[in-house]
Each structure stands twice: as structure tokens, then as C-alpha cells.
Design an enzyme around this catalytic site. Structure first.
Site, short mmCIF file in Angstrom:
data_model
loop_
_atom_site.label_atom_id
_atom_site.label_comp_id
_atom_site.label_asym_id
_atom_site.label_seq_id
_atom_site.Cartn_x
_atom_site.Cartn_y
_atom_site.Cartn_z
N TYR A 259 0.85 -1.18 0.00
CA TYR A 259 0.00 0.00 0.00
C TYR A 259 0.89 1.23 0.00
O TYR A 259 1.51 1.58 1.01
CB TYR A 259 -0.90 -0.04 1.24
CG TYR A 259 -2.00 1.00 1.30
CD1 TYR A 259 -2.26 1.89 0.26
CD2 TYR A 259 -2.82 1.07 2.42
CE1 TYR A 259 -3.27 2.82 0.34
CE2 TYR A 259 -3.85 2.00 2.51
CZ TYR A 259 -4.06 2.87 1.47
OH TYR A 259 -5.08 3.80 1.56
N LYS B 59 -1.32 -1.22 -4.01
CA LYS B 59 -2.46 -0.32 -3.92
C LYS B 59 -1.84 1.07 -4.03
O LYS B 59 -1.13 1.53 -3.12
CB LYS B 59 -3.24 -0.47 -2.61
CG LYS B 59 -4.41 0.52 -2.53
CD LYS B 59 -5.19 0.39 -1.24
CE LYS B 59 -6.33 1.43 -1.19
NZ LYS B 59 -7.10 1.35 0.07
#
Length: 308
Positions: A130, A158
């Protein structure tokens, strides 16, 4: 495996007595999958995991794993540490763990690469990194991101860089084969998809879920006119859903639509203002009455049978 499509990072609903509303969580998970989501993210930042007790986190994961297992849907789980990864060893439903770049310490690019190399070597499941520098304080160059993408066991980012700049374009212009870049900035997800993102992980997709699915499919199929129209409307809705700290507005809208028992969040978050909630509800209502990919009108949420 390669991630693609829409994943929704689930909120954690609370009952009026402050406990986790597990029945509402289960119904919400089914609802999102019914609307076309490819998978769900459990215990991501949208779930307020840092203010859940260990038994609450286990209960939340049990519910979402059961739903995904019964539906054949993909489950990604947020984790923050080697201990969190180890707990996924006996979770066959889990396809990947989502781990943010270390926050606050700003270890530098070499430190970030070393950290994820270590985690990937001990993780029982593949990793989704992320990347969200406006929260972590750690910027990463396209060259560093490519190094991370080359670590065995790391399958996706992400990507939530806070906008689209030259680095974003450079990264998406030369993607690593078989590696997924998932849009994680709700407001700019449409241009990220246009540039080649594989799919998206979006908290806004708690609402207008089928429209987000249609957006991803439209860019994938080359239906540019449809994608642009959807993208503009969804960006405006997402901006309103993120007008105050996530997931305060999203929870308030879900509560107003009768999908969770309270809009409650736990400190340090506080309830969204009435003005923000009203604006978000108006935007969501616009999607409720818009048309789907085939041109048929959506059914207003008030007419959808409750799954609770």
C-alpha cells in the site's frame, strides 16, 4: 495470481452498544459482492483496525472470510506486522495481505525495499504493498517501485500517491508483466484506469458499487465515452464521501440508507458533520437513479430488499 477488478475495503459497523455489528457486516459483504465486486479487503485502514481489540479483529475476519469462502470471492487482509502475517497462515480464503509502506520513520527507499523483502520471505500469502505517501511520509520513485514489484511474493501495489504526476505516468507506462497496479485514490481512479491500472481498491465503492464495476469494465473494454461519463460522476461522489476523515462520511451514508445500525466511529475519529453527510447523500442519490451499462435504470436503494 494477478489482482484485477474491484475490491472494497470494508468498514467495521458498530451497534448502539458500541460492539461490532457482525450481522450488518456480513450483510454488507454479501451486498457488495452481489453488486459485482471481485473481492473484499478485511481490516484495511477503512475498517479502523487500530481501535479494534484482538478478539474484534478475529471476529471481523471470521465473518468476511466466511462470506468470501461461500461466494468464491477473493479476500485480501490488512496487516501491519510479521505477527499479523503469521495469523493468516491458517486462513485458506486469504489470497493476499495488504501492508502499507512504513509510516513516520521514513526509512528511505533502500529501507523500504529491505523491509518488504523480509516480509515477503516470511509471509504465508502474497503481499499487496500500500503506497500512500501523504499518510506515510515516505515518497518512492518509480525506480524504487519497480524494485519492490520485483520482490518474489509481492504481487501488487495499492497505488494512492495523492494524484497523477509524471512519476505515475512513468510507472504505468512500463508495467511489470503479471504485476497489478490497483488504483487506491478514489477521486482519480478513472484516469488511473485509463493509464492502465489493473483495477481498484476503493472505500467509496461501498456506495454505487455496480457503477465502479462498470467504470473498470468500460476502461478495460475501451468504451471511452462510457468510462469518462462514469468517471466524472464517481469522482464527484468520492470527493464528497472523503470530505471528512475516512470512513466517517461513508458510515453516515450507509446508516442513512439503512445498511448499518449506527454511523458510529471510534476515537480519534469523530462523527461527520451534517453538511458533509447531506452533500454525500445527494451525490449517492444521483448514482442510484443513473443508468447502468446496459442503459437500464438502477433500482433506488429504498426499493432494494434488505439483506439484514
Amino acid at each position: 495470481m494477478t489482482l484485477s477488478g474491484l475490491y472494497v475495503p470494508l468498514i467495521t459497523p458498530f451497534d448502539s452498544d458500541g460492539t461490532v455489528a457482525l450481522d450488518a457486516l456480513e450483510a454488507l459483504a454479501h451486498r457488495l459482492l452481489d453488486a459485482g465486486a471481485t473481492g473484499l479487503v478485511a481490516l484495511g485502514t477503512t475498517a479502523e483496525p487500530t481501535v479494534l481489540s484482538a478478539p474484534e479483529r478475529h471476529a471481523v475476519l471470521d465473518v468476511i472470510a466466511r462470506v468470501c469462502g461461500s461466494r468464491g470471492a477473493q479476500l485480501v487482509v490488512g496487516a501491519e506486522s510479521p505477527q499479523g502475517l503469521a495469523e493468516l497462515r491458517d486462513r485458506p480464503e486469504v489470497v493476499a495481505a495488504q501492508i502499507p509502506v512504513p509510516a513516520f520513520v521514513r526509512p528511505g527507499e533502500d529501507g523500504v525495499v529491505a523491509y518488504f523483502t523480509h516480509l515477503a520471505s516470511i509471509s504465508p500469502v502474497p503481499l499487496v504493498i500500500y503506497h500512500i505517501p501523504y499518510r506515510t511520509g515516505q515518497a518512492l520513485s518509480p525506480a524504487c517501485l519497480r524494485r519492490l514489484a520485483g520482490i518474489p511474493g509481492v504481487i501488487a501495489f495499492k497505488y494512492a500517491a495523492g494524484g497523477i504526476d509524471a512519476d505515475t505516468i512513468e510507472l504505468l507506462a512500463d508495467p511489470r508483466p503479471g504485476f497489478a497496479i490497483m488504483g487506491g485514490d478514489d477521486v482519480v481512479v478513472s484516469p488511473l484506469l485509463a493509464l492502465g491500472a489493473s483495477g481498484a481498491i476503493l472505500a467509496s465503492a461501498h456506495l454505487a458499487t455496480s457503477d465502479f464495476v462498470a467504470l473498470i469494465n468500460a476502461w478495460r473494454s475501451g468504451d471511452v465515452a462510457r468510462a469518462r461519463a462514469l468517471g466524472h460522476r464517481l469522482a464527484a461522489m468520492s470527493a464528497r464521501l472523503f470530505a471528512e476523515p475516512n470512513p466517517t462520511v461513508i458510515k453516515a451514508v450507509l446508516y442513512a440508507e439503512g445498511l448499518i445500525p449506527t454511523p458510529a466511529v471510534r476515537l480519534p475519529l469523530v462523527a461527520a458533520s451534517p453538511a458533509s453527510v447531506e452533500a454525500a447523500l445527494a451525490s449517492v442519490a444521483g448514482h442510484t437513479h443513473s443508468t447502468d451499462v446496459e442503459g437500464s435504470p438502477h433500482v433506488p436503494s429504498s426499493e432494494v430488499p434488505s439483506m439484514r
